[in-house]
Design an enzyme around this catalytic site. Structure first.
Site, PDB file in Angstrom:
ATOM      1  N   GLY A  10    -125.593  28.903  -1.655  1.00 27.07           N
ATOM      2  CA  GLY A  10    -124.187  29.286  -1.682  1.00 27.07           C
ATOM      3  C   GLY A  10    -123.307  28.233  -2.331  1.00 27.07           C
ATOM      4  N   THR A  11    -122.029  28.568  -2.436  1.00 29.28           N
ATOM      5  CA  THR A  11    -121.060  27.688  -3.071  1.00 29.28           C
ATOM      6  C   THR A  11    -120.962  26.341  -2.370  1.00 29.28           C
ATOM      7  OG1 THR A  11    -119.794  29.567  -3.903  1.00 29.28           O
ATOM      8  CG2 THR A  11    -118.610  27.488  -3.711  1.00 29.28           C
ATOM      9  N   PHE A  12    -121.115  26.307  -1.054  1.00 32.10           N
ATOM     10  CA  PHE A  12    -121.099  25.072  -0.268  1.00 32.10           C
ATOM     11  C   PHE A  12    -121.919  23.985  -0.967  1.00 32.10           C
ATOM     12  CE2 PHE A  12    -122.588  22.222   3.019  1.00 32.10           C
ATOM     13  CZ  PHE A  12    -121.667  22.258   4.052  1.00 32.10           C
TER      14      PHE A  12
END
Length: 162
Positions: A10-12
Site C-alpha cells: 500500500g501507499t504507507f
C-alpha cells in the site's frame, strides 16, 4: 504484549524510484521498522506478505491473508492500502472471529510525509492495548472503530466516521 504486524504494501510503504520516475511498493519493511524502533514495551512479529498496491489485491491474496491471520497472535495490525481497505476488512470479518485485528494505512507514503502513517499506526497500537472485543477495525485519521463505520471520503481524501 505481542502484536503481529502483517505488511501487505500500500501507499504507507511506497518509495520513489528515481530510475523509473515512479512510486513503488517495496518488498521490505523499512517504513514499519522506522516506527517500531521507538516501541519498547511491545514484542512485534513482522510478516511481510503480498507487497502490492491495494487496487491490485484480489481474493486469492485475501485468502492468503486470512491464512496468515489464523497462524498469528491474537493481536494483529495489518498495513494495507486505503483504496480497498474496506473490502479486505469485510472479507476478513466474514472469515475470522477470534482475533483483534486493526487495519491501517496512509494516504501519503511514509517516505514522503511521516506524520500520517505514524499517527495511524500508533493509534492502532494504542487501541490494541485497550480492553476491546475481538473484531476487525480500521485506524485512520484520528479514529479507530469498526471497519464498517469508518469510510474513505474520496472527495475530501479523508477517512470519516459514517
Amino acid at each position: 504484549m505481542k502484536i503481529t504486524l502483517i505488511n501487505t504494501g500500500g501507499t504507507f510503504n511506497k518509495r520513489y524510484n528515481p530510475l523509473k520516475g515512479e512510486l513503488e511498493v517495496p518488498k521490505d519493511n523499512i517504513a514499519l521498522d522506522e516506527i517500531i524502533e521507538s516501541c519498547f514495551n511491545i514484542e512485534f512479529e513482522i510478516k511481510n506478505v503480498i507487497s502490492k498496491d491495494s487496487l491490485e489485491i484480489d481474493n486469492d491474496d485475501r485468502d492468503y491473508l486470512v491464512k496468515i491471520i489464523n497462524e498469528s497472535s491474537e493481536n494483529i495490525i495489518i498495513v494495507h492500502g486505503t483504496d480497498t481497505i474496506d473490502i479486505t476488512s469485510k472479507y476478513i470479518d466474514e472469515r475470522v472471529k477470534d482475533k483483534k485485528i486493526v487495519l491501517t494505512g496512509a494516504m501519503v507514503p511514509m517516505s514522503i510525509k511521516k506524520v500520517e502513517a505514524t499517527l495511524n499506526f500508533a493509534q492502532a497500537i494504542g487501541f490494541l492495548n485497550a480492553p476491546i472485543s475481538n473484531g476487525v477495525y480500521i485506524s485512520m485519521h484520528g479514529c479507530v472503530t469498526n471497519y464498517a463505520k469508518l469510510l474513505k471520503n474520496r472527495q475530501l481524501g479523508q477517512f470519516l466516521i459514517s
